[in-house]
Design an enzyme around this catalytic site. Structure first.
Site, short mmCIF file in Angstrom:
data_model
loop_
_atom_site.label_atom_id
_atom_site.label_comp_id
_atom_site.label_asym_id
_atom_site.label_seq_id
_atom_site.Cartn_x
_atom_site.Cartn_y
_atom_site.Cartn_z
N ALA A 16 42.92 50.62 38.19
CA ALA A 16 43.28 49.20 38.05
C ALA A 16 42.98 48.39 39.31
CB ALA A 16 44.75 49.06 37.67
N GLU A 65 37.25 46.25 39.63
CA GLU A 65 36.99 45.91 38.23
C GLU A 65 36.57 44.46 37.98
OE1 GLU A 65 40.93 47.44 37.42
OE2 GLU A 65 40.08 48.68 35.85
#
Ligand SMILES: Cc1cc2nc3c(=O)[nH]c(=O)nc-3n(C[C@H](O)[C@H](O)[C@H](O)COP(=O)(O)OP(=O)(O)OC[C@H]3O[C@@H](n4cnc5c(N)ncnc54)[C@H](O)[C@@H]3O)c2cc1C
Ligand code: FES
Ligand code: FES
Length: 1348
Positions: A1097, A1280
């Protein structure tokens, strides 16, 4: 026989200058196996085992006695049979330099230019570059492009590698020397203002660039190690008739033709192996066994290339590299009209595999394989070249390579006792033309979808066809010709009427069943005509030079020309640290990755490089081959009877209650027993003394199944069968969407499908489990993103306390989410086996196993209804999300949730209703993948905008801008955008990319070109940073200071290429005020920092950075009195003094994120994300409307990363994520059959972006003047957030397609699902070719593949 005199069964070759003499060789071994397992030279990596990734590249050198020169070849060690090394010299990455001695400039430059991230691909790339340099110490940029065609990297985005290595090139040296090319003035570069010296900032202050080329050690080719003199002086090994007998295979290397023919007579079923690039793949993946192998490469007649009056004779075993060199010389030496076939061969070779394969693969082998997608057969067949066959008893015979030569699927008319000895390629004349084309999914190193060759001879000096022969690959089980076109076009003039006639005959001669293997039937049919049309245009252009009535419009030339060569320009902009910053303070400087030198020298240890443990065994899995079936029986008798096999581990080794696992729900089994619900599920595993035995035995386990129904593969199937984990899984509502639809002037409905994506980390999943001698202790070395969770799972399974299980992860060769939950799949069975046998167990997945077993990114089907006003402002949306989860829930609900909360991307949509459905199917279970679900969902928002743009006839860029989030806007989950820099990124991106000027240039280009169209896009991204579960927002660190002042840093962030270790060192350096060199990190280990959160994440630097900071602050506080007492003293002195004063020099650090964090789904209150990372990309592409091919011209990205901890690493993350997104939205396609079989199990069939996909110009700017109070040292997460920007390529392609459709009189509105493959692009560019083919009625045929 005479050869008996000089027969040898001992393999002799050199590795890194040392002689290897081995009496116990097994011909089944590859060079890679030998290097890694026998010599323990583990720098050479295994990424695929099928020649497709280049991780195993080594240099093989030989002495060419005819030309008296040493030849160096880049070779895929994974395909090279060990026996083929006899008398040769192998150089591996360890042989050229090391951190202990001296780095080779090739190693130094890739490291210093930030060209390594996880480092798994690096040794292979280093060796490709090294081999190129050994052949030419001043290569050209073109040479560089070619050298890397066979290498893949999943992390870097390639740009920095090219950037570092271009400093070896001729072009670079000219710039450095200030030489003037072509009389140009100025800086001495022919590129003038576009010169990369100016573009790449070498004229900038050294502080302003990510690396300083002046620091590179100069390359001196005279310092290279010498070729082993023994091999040069004596030809004894070349003259040896080699016969090496193994357990199942015998290897013969005859040295003259007579011996060869004799052997073929004796063993008619023997395989002739030259490069082993076909046979190697058959043996490995199709489990073919060839007991007799004959290697004919030392037979002069078989490898010689000579010319005669009629043309060129190519020995059947001559390699493509040799053929290319020879034919290029002929092309240069002879008049153009004589060498037209040669030219089409040379042109085709550019797109034929990569350099490593061409170095060893032979033309004769290509012909004899008879592959339906061979790139050489169409050219040779259209030109009906002559083949020379020979046998011992019947001597020579010549046959034409015509439509009859290939007798069946991969078979020819050549008799078993015969060999192909030569290929005769004739010269052409001025009335004969030859053109060949290939269309693949990826231009470089890919197999053809369709290829074609057209050979036309005209009546002398006229346009009257005297003969025409066309051949196509990819249209049948073999290469085919068009007899009708040949017979019917003879005597006709070369004009549009004839063209239409040709189209008719081609359609008749090249039928393709809608269910034909390979799929894409409409595209392939269209391609046959499109490629023929290209040849028509090319030949017309040739003819018009001397036949006045033949004219082709200038705009039509775009159907012939290739894309422009790339310039490889790039720029990176970032905030330079102030001059006042202490030199020792590493923070915010672009320092290189901590392991970069070790990556480049092969010293970096990955899981499978860990030395063998005493008594170690190997575990190979037996997995389900059915998507849904009952297991009737498992018969291990044959497997267990094999020598070296120890055990079959399965469910019987577990209490029934323990045979389950799962990250969120325990809905998976460790070993499947009664029913399998997907291919790739583990039924058991063979434990054997070594890998080869374990794998062979695993294949011998017989399983009987009874098929069960239904087999649910696609999202559509799941909807039909109501097969959901939860129905619906999640609903989010804000406002009254029905009211919005009612009250707004415009409402549109649409849907889009986004296919899944394979992680394709270069290092496959791997684990070594080592049971210790005492107290049930166990050490697990795992390539995992979750060491703590793995330790917990193993402890639970084995019923052992967690404090006895230590999981260690030094580094991971790329994870991207794929090594979060999926590492359990192999670690748990390995742990069971380790306990059962009380021996260390190693288990490393092969690439195909990894793909089939571990799942990937979720495919999504998204249906939307959107309301908007006349300006295009979105006022409401109702969207349904369906994600294909596979057989278990894994983290699919979280993926869905993440997708739904990001679906709006960067747009403020005030009223929404979102419904999410997790579809349960009989596919491998999908999992987390960089940006988990967001890119798929964001794609739907961009599609909505595209639809609105088509409907309102407005530029999508204007519409995006209108809808962008602004400071203070609140999302539908009630989170305010504060410190929102989206608009700033947008404006800077439009400005730096010259969007408005480019728009005009693109429009002009499109007006001037009929078959090439350019397109532009500007795509924003807004990424919410943070885990959805607050408890994951914590981290620990342990800082140990030793009496010499050195510091050991431990934390929970796993290094997988993203540079977390480097960033943590920088944080510690700033806090402790000491140079980074004094600080060291080892592996992440659960006995140092417990209960660490998964490295995922994008928050590992945020969380671990704060924990490190805390620990360092504690140490700093403790040392403060000593520093104050002796301000002029050194760090070492303060540490020493503190030690003597009995002050603790170790400290833990602990951090938990903000208390406002944590969203309550029931009340809609609380903070969903910690903060947002914003970015914008502008992309320009060009497409070929006849083939669907594309090229990315430029990409400009502006991202807000707050105050970047390390601009080099962050720019690398942006580029890498962009390329992965580009792969997702344009290139990568997982292909599934209707029964759930994955056809895309390796780099041969699954195409991630390669070097050739680097944008021509690639600029990245980190937004200046930005900060972030919610993360360590004001930085922002980066792993990300940029991934979605890769979709800008797909949307630029969409823009280009619109231009093509406009030209052809079609509406701008059309559907372009993801990925935007050549097939989708071509079919969307509707024209008079595509309109000739009709889609077959669904239900009237069984498709070869389905959209999952
Ligand atoms: C990563 C990768 C990429 C590839 N890309 C392409 C591509 O772009 N285009 C393409 O067309 N192919 C491609 N191939 C296929 C392959 O490389 C070619 O077909 C190549 O020409 C095979 O040569 P080889 O010498 O390595 O074959 P080998 O494996 O050594 O032999 C192949 C077959 O030919 C037979 N054979 C060889 N010589 C003779 C002879 N003289 N007489 C009788 N039989 C003989 C062998 O017995 C064997 O059956 C690729 C393969 C790989 C692994
Ligand atoms: S491992 Fe050899 S090319 Fe991939
Ligand atoms: S750095 Fe290339 S694959 Fe990771």
């Amino acid at each position: 026989m005479d050869h008996m005199k000089n027969t040898s069964s001992v393999l002799v070759f050199f590795v890194n200058g040392k002689k290897v003499v081995d009496h116990q060789i097994d011909p089944e071994w590859t060079l890679l196996f030998y290097l890694r397992n026998k010599l323990r030279l583990c720098g050479t990596k295994s990424g695929c085992g099928e020649g497709g990734c280049g991780a195993c590249t080594v240099m093989v050198s030989k002495y060419d006695r005819t030309n008296k020169k040493i030849i160096h070849l880049p070779v895929n060690a994974c395909l090279a049979p060990i026996c083929s090394m006899h008398g040769l010299a192998v150089t591996t990455v360890e042989g050229i330099g090391s951190t202990r001695t001296k780095l080779h400039p090739v190693q130094e430059r890739i490291a210093k230019s930030h060209g390594t991230q996880c480092g798994f691909c690096t040794p292979g790339i280093v060796m490709s570059m090294y081999t190129l340099l050994r052949n030419s110490s001043k290569p050209t940029m073109k040479d560089l492009e070619v050298a890397f065609q066979g290498n893949l990297c999943r992390c870097t985005g390639y740009r920095p590698i090219m950037e570092g290595y271009k400093t070896f090139t001729e072009e670079w040296e000219l710039i450095q020397n200030g030489n003037r090319l072509n009389g140009e003035q100025g800086n001495g570069c022919a590129m003038g203002d576009k010169c990369c010296k100016l573009q790449n900032g070498t004229t900038k202050d050294p502080e302003e660039v990510l690396f300083n080329r002046n620091e590179f050690t100069p390359y001196d080719s005279s310092q290279e190690p010498i070729f082993p003199p023994e091999l040069k002086i004596s030809d004894q090994y070349d003259k040896q008739y080699l016969v090496i007998k193994g357990k199942t295979v015998t290897w013969f290397r005859p040295v003259n033709l007579e011996q060869l023919l004799q052997l073929k007579k004796q063993f008619p079923d023997a395989k002739l192996v030259v490069g082993n690039t076909e046979v190697g793949v058959e043996v490995k993946f199709k489990q073919m066994v060839y007991p007799v192998i004959i290697q004919p490469v030392l037979i002069p007649e078989m490898v010689a290339i000579t010319n005669s009056e009629k043309g060129v004779r190519i020995g059947a075993s001559a390699t493509f590299t040799d053929i290319e060199t020879y034919l290029k010389n002929e092309i240069n030496r002879l008049p153009e009209e004589k060498t037209r076939i040669f030219k089409s061969i040379v042109d085709m070779l550019i797109w034929f595999s990569g350099k490593q394969i061409r170095s060893v693969g032979a033309l004769g082998s290509n012909i004899m394989t008879g592959s339906p997608i061979s790139d050489m057969l169409p050219i040779l067949m259209a030109n009906e070249v002559t083949l020379e066959l020979q046998s011992r008893d019947n001597g020579k015979r010549e046959v034409l390579l015509d439509g009859n030569f290939i007798s069946g699927y991969r078979t020819t008319i050549v008799k078993p006792e015969e060999i192909l000895s030569a290929i005769y390629i004739p010269y052409t004349n001025s009335d004969r033309y030859c053109y060949a084309y290939k269309q693949a999914k990826r231009r470089e190193d890919d197999i053809a979808i369709v290829n074609a060759a057209v050979n036309v001879t005209f009546e002398p000096k006229t346009d009257i066809i005297s003969d025409i022969n066309v051949a196509f690959g990819g249209m049948s089980y073999k290469t085919v010709t068009s007899p009708k076109a040949r017979s019917q076009l003879k005597g006709l003039s070369w004009n549009r009427y004839t063209l239409e006639l040709a189209f008719t005959h081609l359609q008749q001669d090249l039928p393709l069943d809608p269910g034909a293997p390979g799929g894409m039937y409409l595209y392939r049919k269209s391609l046959t005509l499109s490629l023929f049309f290209k040849a028509f245009l090319a030949i017309s252009a040739d003819l018009q030079k001397y036949i006045p009535h033949i004219k082709i419009d200038k705009r039509e030339l775009s159907g012939i020309t290739s894309f422009e060569p790339k310039e490889y320009k790039s720029a990176q902009y970032f905030t330079v640290v102030p001059k006042t910053q202490e030199k020792s303070d590493a923070l915010q400087r672009p320092i290189i990755h901590k392991s970069a030198y070790k990556h480049a020298t092969g010293e970096a240890i990955f899981c499978d490089d860990i030395p063998f443990f005493e008594n170690e065994l190997y575990l190979a899995f037996v997995t389900s081959t059915k998507s849904h079936a009952k297991i009737l029986s498992v018969d291990t008798t044959e497997a267990l009877a094999m020598q070296g096999v120890h055990y079959f581990v399965s469910a019987k080794d577990l209490d029934p209650g323990k045979n389950c696992m799962g990250y969120v729900e325990r809905d998976e089994k460790i070993f499947y027993t009664d029913i399998v619900t997907s291919q790739g599920q583990i039924i058991g595993g063979i434990v054997a003394s070594d890998e080869i035995t374990a794998r062979k035995a695993a294949r011998k386990v017989r399983i009987e199944y009874e098929d069960l129904y239904p087999v649910i593969v696609t999202i559509a199937d799941a909807i039909k069968h109501n097969s959901f984990f939860k129905n619906p899984d999640k609903v989010i509502v804000k406002g009254d969407v029905e009211k919005a639809f009612h009250e707004t002037p415009h409402v549109l409905e649409g849907e889009c499908h986004i296919s899944g994506q394979e992680h394709f980390y270069l290092e496959t999943q791997s684990v070594v489990v080592v049971p210790k001698k005492e107290d049930q202790e166990m050490e697990i070395y795992s390539a995992t993103q979750c060491p703590s969770q793995l330790a917990e799972a193993v402890a639970q399974l084995l019923g052992i306390q967690q404090n006895k299980i230590v999981v260690k992860t030094k580094r991971v060769g790329g994870g991207f989410g794929g090594k979060e939950t999926k590492c359990f799949l192999l670690a748990l069975p390995a742990a069971v086996a380790a306990v059962k046998l009380n021996r260390p167990i190693r288990c490393v997945l092969e690439r195909d196993e990894d793909i089939v077993m571990t799942g990937g990114r979720h495919p999504f089907l998204i249906k939307y209804k959107v309301a908007f006003n006349n300006d295009g402002k979105i006022l409401g949306a109702h969207t349904k999300f369906y994600n294909n989860c596979g057989y278990s829930i894994d983290v699919s609900s979280l993926v869905l949730e993440h997708a739904m909360t990001h679906f709006q991307n960067s747009y403020n949509i005030p009223v929404i209703r979102l419904e999410g459905y997790t579809c349960k199917t009989n596919l491998p279970s999908n999992t987390a993948f960089r940006a988990t679900g967001c890119p798929q969902a964001m794609f739907s928002a961009e599609n909505m905008l595209q639809d609105i743009s088509d409907y309102l006839n407005k530029d999508p860029v204007t519409l995006s801008e209108l809808n962008l989030y602004r400071e203070g806007d609140t999302t539908f989950y009630n989170q305010k955008h504060t410190n929102c820099t989206l608009q700033k990124c947008w404006n800077e991106c439009l400005h730096s990319s010259r969007y408005l000027e480019k728009r005009k240039e693109v429009d002009t280009f499109n007006r001037e070109n009929r078959y090439k169209k350019r397109g532009l896009s500007v795509i924003p991204t807004t990424y919410g940073v943070g885990f959805p579960l607050p408890h994951l927002h914590q981290a620990g660190a342990l800082v140990l200071v030793y009496t010499d002042g050195s510091v050991l840093l431990n934390h929970g962030g796993v290094e997988m290429g993203q540079g977390v270790q480097t960033k943590m060192l920088q944080v510690a350096s700033r806090c402790l005020e000491i140079p980074i060199e004094k600080i060291h990190t080892v592996d992440v280990s659960t006995d140092k920092v417990p209960n660490s959160t998964a490295t995922a994440a994008s928050v590992s630097s945020d969380l671990n950075g704060m924990a490190v900071l805390q620990a360092c602050n504690t140490i700093k506080e403790r040392l403060k009195p000593y520093k104050e007492a002796n301000p002029e003293g050194t760090w070492e002195e303060w540490v020493k003094k503190a030690y003597f004063d009995r002050v603790s020099l170790s400290s833990t650090g602990y951090y938990k994120d903000w208390d406002d964090f944590g969203y309550n789904w029931d009340t809609g209150e609380g903070r969903m994300y910690n903060y947002y990372t914003y970015g914008v990309a502008c992309c320009e592409v060009e497409i070929d409307t006849l083939t669907g091919d594309h090229q990315v011209h430029s990409v400009d990205i502006v991202m807000d990363l707050g105050e970047s901890l390390n601009p080099a690493i962050d720019v690398g993350q942006i580029e890498g994520a962009f390329m992965q997104g580009y792969g997702l939205f344009v290139l990568e396609e997982l292909i599934y059959s209707p029964d759930g079989t994955n056809y895309s199990r390796g780099p041969g069939t699954y195409k991630i972006p390669g070097f050739g996909n680097i944008p021509g110009e690639f600029n990245v700017s980190l937004l200046k003047g930005s900060s972030n109070s919610r993360a360590v040292y004001s930085s922002k997460a980066i792993g990300e957030p940029p991934l979605f920007l890769g979709s800008s390529v797909a949307f630029a392609i969409r823009d280009a397609i619109k231009a093509a459709r406009k030209e052809n009189g079609h509406s701008p509105g059309f559907k372009l699902d993801s990925p935007a493959t050549p097939a989708r692009i071509r079919l969307a560019c509707q024209d008079n070719i595509t309109s000739k083919f009709q889609e077959a009625e669904p239900g009237t045929f069984t498709p070869w593949n389905v959209l999952v």
